[in-house]
Design a protein around this motif. Structure first.
Motif, PDB file in Angstrom:
ATOM      1  N   ASP A  15       0.996  -1.024  -0.301  1.00  0.00           N
ATOM      2  CA  ASP A  15      -0.407  -0.036  -0.449  1.00  0.00           C
ATOM      3  C   ASP A  15       0.706   1.391   0.081  1.00  0.00           C
ATOM      4  O   ASP A  15      -0.359   2.434  -0.366  1.00  0.00           O
ATOM      5  CB  ASP A  15      -1.075   0.297   1.363  1.00  0.00           C
ATOM      6  N   GLN A  16       2.076   1.325   0.559  1.00  0.00           N
ATOM      7  CA  GLN A  16       2.941   2.547   0.454  1.00  0.00           C
ATOM      8  C   GLN A  16       3.767   2.375  -0.649  1.00  0.00           C
ATOM      9  O   GLN A  16       4.079   3.763  -0.762  1.00  0.00           O
ATOM     10  CB  GLN A  16       3.884   2.275   1.922  1.00  0.00           C
ATOM     11  N   MET A  17       3.730   1.522  -2.001  1.00  0.00           N
ATOM     12  CA  MET A  17       4.381   1.704  -2.893  1.00  0.00           C
ATOM     13  C   MET A  17       3.414   3.325  -3.532  1.00  0.00           C
ATOM     14  O   MET A  17       2.382   3.157  -4.237  1.00  0.00           O
ATOM     15  CB  MET A  17       4.256   0.564  -3.616  1.00  0.00           C
ATOM     16  N   PRO A  18       4.785   4.097  -3.924  1.00  0.00           N
ATOM     17  CA  PRO A  18       3.811   5.389  -4.812  1.00  0.00           C
ATOM     18  C   PRO A  18       3.244   4.993  -6.214  1.00  0.00           C
ATOM     19  O   PRO A  18       2.098   5.719  -6.024  1.00  0.00           O
ATOM     20  CB  PRO A  18       5.543   5.824  -4.668  1.00  0.00           C
ATOM     21  N   PHE A  19       3.772   3.893  -6.468  1.00  0.00           N
ATOM     22  CA  PHE A  19       3.382   3.808  -7.762  1.00  0.00           C
ATOM     23  C   PHE A  19       1.779   3.298  -7.830  1.00  0.00           C
ATOM     24  O   PHE A  19       0.823   2.935  -8.275  1.00  0.00           O
ATOM     25  CB  PHE A  19       4.511   2.635  -9.041  1.00  0.00           C
ATOM     26  N   ASN A  20       1.864   2.276  -6.328  1.00  0.00           N
ATOM     27  CA  ASN A  20       0.293   1.299  -6.805  1.00  0.00           C
ATOM     28  C   ASN A  20      -0.567   2.598  -6.222  1.00  0.00           C
ATOM     29  O   ASN A  20      -1.738   2.248  -6.299  1.00  0.00           O
ATOM     30  CB  ASN A  20       0.301   0.403  -5.182  1.00  0.00           C
ATOM     31  N   ARG A  21      -0.813   3.463  -5.095  1.00  0.00           N
ATOM     32  CA  ARG A  21      -1.123   4.500  -5.140  1.00  0.00           C
ATOM     33  C   ARG A  21      -1.551   5.086  -6.051  1.00  0.00           C
ATOM     34  O   ARG A  21      -2.906   5.900  -5.982  1.00  0.00           O
ATOM     35  CB  ARG A  21      -0.227   5.109  -3.905  1.00  0.00           C
ATOM     36  N   LEU A  22       0.175   5.444  -7.054  1.00  0.00           N
ATOM     37  CA  LEU A  22      -0.735   6.054  -8.217  1.00  0.00           C
ATOM     38  C   LEU A  22      -1.804   5.092  -8.949  1.00  0.00           C
ATOM     39  O   LEU A  22      -3.104   6.290  -9.663  1.00  0.00           O
ATOM     40  CB  LEU A  22       0.610   6.615  -9.440  1.00  0.00           C
ATOM     41  N   LEU A  23      -2.331   3.974  -9.085  1.00  0.00           N
ATOM     42  CA  LEU A  23      -2.893   3.613  -9.973  1.00  0.00           C
ATOM     43  C   LEU A  23      -3.813   2.621  -9.024  1.00  0.00           C
ATOM     44  O   LEU A  23      -5.117   2.547  -9.599  1.00  0.00           O
ATOM     45  CB  LEU A  23      -2.834   1.938 -10.105  1.00  0.00           C
ATOM     46  N   GLY A  24      -3.926   3.718  -7.776  1.00  0.00           N
ATOM     47  CA  GLY A  24      -5.140   3.068  -7.186  1.00  0.00           C
ATOM     48  C   GLY A  24      -5.855   1.842  -6.793  1.00  0.00           C
ATOM     49  O   GLY A  24      -7.061   1.279  -5.951  1.00  0.00           O
ATOM     50  N   LEU A  25      -5.175   1.205  -6.463  1.00  0.00           N
ATOM     51  CA  LEU A  25      -5.132  -0.554  -6.077  1.00  0.00           C
ATOM     52  C   LEU A  25      -5.069  -0.147  -4.058  1.00  0.00           C
ATOM     53  O   LEU A  25      -4.493   0.102  -3.479  1.00  0.00           O
ATOM     54  CB  LEU A  25      -3.346  -0.932  -6.219  1.00  0.00           C
TER      55      LEU A  25
END
Length: 150
Positions: A15-25
């Motif tokens: 959840d803390q990975m910026p790319f995952n947050r960017l995608l809204g995962l």
């Protein structure tokens, strides 16, 4: 494994990975037999502006995230007690070796659900099968991922 105290730590790391947050995962299900990662439609994720469908890179990335979470949890679930520092060190060394994505249908929908399950859990390498569906159950993509886990 699904009662393991490691699970919240693993999901928090993803959840803390910026790319995952960017995608809204969001990890919406996490159990020994499988993981589920969801995200909502966004215009920012369009790959073909004329058809308004998901970018293929988004699809492959989401499948990779779901497979990675499953491979990591499978590998760490076999360990007895792991200190947080050791867990962080091991998570830092785990990575994708190879991923294959088969695009079955255009990525249309309001909500997307990626699922993953372990096919092979070795000491060094794990292999997972991933699928992406939309909220209506339409099968959009299929993936196989190989992950370095030890």
């Amino acid at each position: 494994m699904h009662n393991s105290p490691l699970l919240p730590m693993i999901t928090q790391a993803f959840d803390q990975m910026p790319f995952n947050r960017l995608l809204g995962l969001k990890v919406t299900r996490f159990a020994e037999e499988g993981v589920e990662v969801c995200f909502d439609w966004s215009e920012q994720l369009i790959g073909n502006p004329l058809q308004k469908i998901l970018h293929g890179g988004v699809i492959a990335s989401v499948l990779d995230v779901a497979g990675g979470i499953m491979a990591v949890s499978s590998a760490l679930g076999r360990l007895a007690d792991v200190a947080p520092a050791e867990l962080a060190e091991r998570l830092g060394k785990m990575s994708t070796i190879d991923i294959r994505t088969d695009y079955l249908r255009p990525g249309r929908g309001e909500r997307f659900i990626a699922t993953a399950r372990v096919i092979r859990a070795g000491n060094k390498v794990g292999v997972c099968r991933m699928e992406l569906h939309n909220e209506q159950g339409m099968h959009i993509a299929l993936g196989t991922g190989t992950y370095l886990v030890g």
